[in-house]
Write an enzyme that holds these catalytic residues in place. Structure first.
Site, PDB file in Angstrom:
ATOM      1  CG  PHE A 128     -15.615  -1.199   9.435  1.00 14.21           C
ATOM      2  CD1 PHE A 128     -16.687  -2.020   9.116  1.00 14.21           C
ATOM      3  CD2 PHE A 128     -14.349  -1.749   9.468  1.00 14.21           C
ATOM      4  CE1 PHE A 128     -16.492  -3.366   8.811  1.00 14.21           C
ATOM      5  CE2 PHE A 128     -14.139  -3.095   9.165  1.00 14.21           C
ATOM      6  CZ  PHE A 128     -15.214  -3.900   8.842  1.00 14.21           C
ATOM      7  CG  ASP A 199     -12.986   3.704   5.676  1.00 15.52           C
ATOM      8  OD1 ASP A 199     -13.154   3.402   4.477  1.00 15.52           O
ATOM      9  OD2 ASP A 199     -12.801   2.857   6.568  1.00 15.52           O
ATOM     10  CE1 TYR A 224     -13.310  -5.704   1.497  1.00 19.73           C
ATOM     11  CE2 TYR A 224     -10.928  -5.650   1.340  1.00 19.73           C
ATOM     12  CZ  TYR A 224     -12.086  -5.521   2.090  1.00 19.73           C
ATOM     13  OH  TYR A 224     -11.989  -5.183   3.405  1.00 19.73           O
ATOM     14  CE  LYS A 225     -15.814  -2.514   2.311  1.00 18.50           C
ATOM     15  NZ  LYS A 225     -16.481  -3.659   2.920  1.00 18.50           N
ATOM     16  NE  ARG A 371     -23.522  -4.819   5.205  1.00 17.24           N
ATOM     17  CZ  ARG A 371     -22.207  -4.644   5.090  1.00 17.24           C
ATOM     18  NH1 ARG A 371     -21.666  -3.499   5.432  1.00 17.24           N
ATOM     19  NH2 ARG A 371     -21.418  -5.601   4.642  1.00 17.24           N
TER      20      ARG A 371
HETATM   21  C1  LIG Z   1     -15.620   1.099   6.363  1.00 14.43           C
HETATM   22  C2  LIG Z   1     -14.642  -0.018   6.278  1.00 14.43           C
HETATM   23  N1  LIG Z   1     -13.336   0.202   6.501  1.00 14.43           N
HETATM   24  C3  LIG Z   1     -12.425  -0.800   6.431  1.00 14.43           C
HETATM   25  C4  LIG Z   1     -12.817  -2.086   6.119  1.00 14.43           C
HETATM   26  C5  LIG Z   1     -11.866  -3.250   6.062  1.00 14.43           C
HETATM   27  O1  LIG Z   1     -10.549  -2.947   6.034  1.00 14.43           O
HETATM   28  P1  LIG Z   1      -9.485  -4.081   5.633  1.00 14.43           P
HETATM   29  O2  LIG Z   1      -9.586  -4.263   4.155  1.00 14.43           O
HETATM   30  O3  LIG Z   1      -8.207  -3.554   6.106  1.00 14.43           O
HETATM   31  O4  LIG Z   1      -9.877  -5.360   6.306  1.00 14.43           O
HETATM   32  C6  LIG Z   1     -14.168  -2.358   5.868  1.00 14.43           C
HETATM   33  C7  LIG Z   1     -14.581  -3.736   5.530  1.00 14.43           C
HETATM   34  O5  LIG Z   1     -15.720  -4.076   5.374  1.00 14.43           O
HETATM   35  C8  LIG Z   1     -15.104  -1.302   5.968  1.00 14.43           C
HETATM   36  O6  LIG Z   1     -16.400  -1.532   5.750  1.00 14.43           O
END
Ligand SMILES: Cc1ncc(COP(=O)(O)O)c(C=O)c1O
Length: 412
Positions: A128, A199, A224-225, A371
């Site tokens: 990402f 992550d 938020y996911k 997706r």
């Molecule tokens: C794997 C991953 N890491 C990090 C993030 C986003 O990080 P942040 O909340 O700091 O924007 C996302 C967002 O979709 C993601 O898919």
């Protein structure tokens, strides 16, 4: 194939689904099939009431007293402890704070301090972007000469060597849903003296994760996911207890201080994971995240995983039967996938827009990926069936082939 009979079969699967009752705990518009909870989870029914209570009572009436009387000051650690069982962590190892990007930066910088003489951070090509961008930033920012090296998935494990300080990987790949073997990668990295930062943005709340059983060092992830915390919800971080006390937070703000309200001139870090905090917690956003987490915490993660794998398999089988022009981008074996399925198609963007117009909400990722997130707490089997039928209709009618579906919005 007789679609109505088929549809009946999916209805029966929903009737037998032990998780079916969870859908009621979210606000879900009737006309929508929502397959994007891997990007933004839906609104928990309890969230508006909790927001009103917090804003009107705790803030409106309690004013500044609520930092103590309503425990606002302890939100990062209290919610961290609450989240811990979802990722196989213990009390005192998790904090809810900041964003995933910021947490990744703090932990990667701190991890380098635990690996004197080693300079390389290895990550995956196509990880990402924010993960790579933050590490790139660390390269130019840090006083220590960190060097980021990205490797293909196939070569990554062999690339870990005596100069590797840290391996940074996303457990479930954001585009393909491909799943790393968290325990095995951690073991291999440790075998070469490297630390690992996971992550978990696309994992937590969608599949069982056991960080401590794997001996993991660090983790971060989004609120938020699959945790349904709302847009821009605070993120979380994990630090294995054995590393507490040795980590230097590069963003040494006052909330990571041992006694912030002593207002000392010099920074003195807190003893536990609390030292990885930076500034004042976003109280309203954190309270909303709690409502989303509470729903996930009341589900059985093994049941959730079983349903997620089944939804994915049905989706893939239906696409193969009705829309053979799509090439699967996700691993075909359910146990090697997270809770999403992805497909390649050169008209992917326009097709996703045409689907959204029909109320089927997935998303698009460059260069050609459609997706579909399959969050088992609210996605029904019938949704999978109907979404693929809508996809087939979009393809047969060429509904996607209109100029308005080619125009890119800021968020895809
Ligand atoms: C794997 C991953 N890491 C990090 C993030 C986003 O990080 P942040 O909340 O700091 O924007 C996302 C967002 O979709 C993601 O898919």
């Amino acid at each position: 194939m007789n679609h109505s009979l088929d549809r009946q079969h999916f209805r029966c699967l929903d009737k037998e689904d032990p998780l079916a009752g969870f859908r009621e705990r979210f606000c879900m518009p009737d006309e929508v099939i929502y397959l994007d909870g891997n990007s933004l989870g839906p609104l928990p029914r309890s969230a508006p009431g909790r927001a009103a209570e917090l804003i009107e009572k705790e803030w409106g009436e309690g004013l500044i007293r609520s930092w103590n009387t309503h425990g606002w000051v302890n939100l990062p650690t209290r919610l961290g402890d609450k989240l811990a069982p979802l990722i196989g962590a213990d009390n005192g190892e998790v904090l809810v704070c900041d964003s995933t990007s910021v947490n990744l930066f703090k932990l990667a910088a701190a991890a380098l301090g635990l690996a004197p003489g080693r300079q390389t951070i290895i990550s995956e090509q196509g990880n990402f972007p924010t993960d790579l961008y933050m590490l790139e930033g660390l390269e130019s920012f840090s006083a220590s000469p960190a060097r980021l090296r990205t490797e293909s998935r196939e070569n990554l494990l062999q690339a870990i060597d005596g100069d590797t300080a840290l391996v940074v990987l996303t457990h479930v790949h954001y585009k393909t849903g491909a799943l790393w073997d968290l325990a095995e990668v951690t073991r291999r990295a440790h075998g070469r003296g490297a630390l690992v930062l996971w992550d978990l943005s696309h994992s937590t709340g969608a599949l069982p994760v056991d960080l401590n059983q794997a001996g993991a060092d660090f983790a971060v992830g989004c609120g938020y996911k699959y945790l349904n915390g709302g847009p821009g919800a605070p993120a979380y971080l994990f630090v294995a207890r054995r590393h507490h006390g040795q980590l230097d937070n590069p963003l040494s703000g006052w909330f990571g201080h041992a006694e912030p309200f002593r207002f000392e001139e010099r920074y003195r870090p807190a003893t536990g994971v609390g030292r990885m905090q930076c500034g004042t917690p976003p109280v309203i956003a954190a309270a909303l995240l709690e409502t989303g987490m509470d729903v996930v915490l009341s589900a059985d993660m093994r049941q959730l995983r079983r349903k997620s794998m089944a939804l994915g398999q049905h989706f893939i089988d239906l696409v193969a039967a009705h829309c053979p022009e799509f090439r699967l981008a996700s691993p075909p074996r359910p146990e090697l996938r997270g809770s999403q399925v992805s497909f390649h198609h050169e008209q992917g963007y326009a097709i996703v827009q045409a689907l959204i117009e029909r109320g089927v909400i997935g998303d698009f990722r460059e260069p050609d990926i459609l997706r579909f997130g399959l969050a088992p707490l609210y996605t029904r089997y019938i949704d999978v069936h109907d979404a693929v039928m809508a996809l087939a209709e979009v393809m047969v009618s060429r509904a996607w082939d209109q100029p308005r579906f080619q125009r890119r919005a800021a968020v895809t």
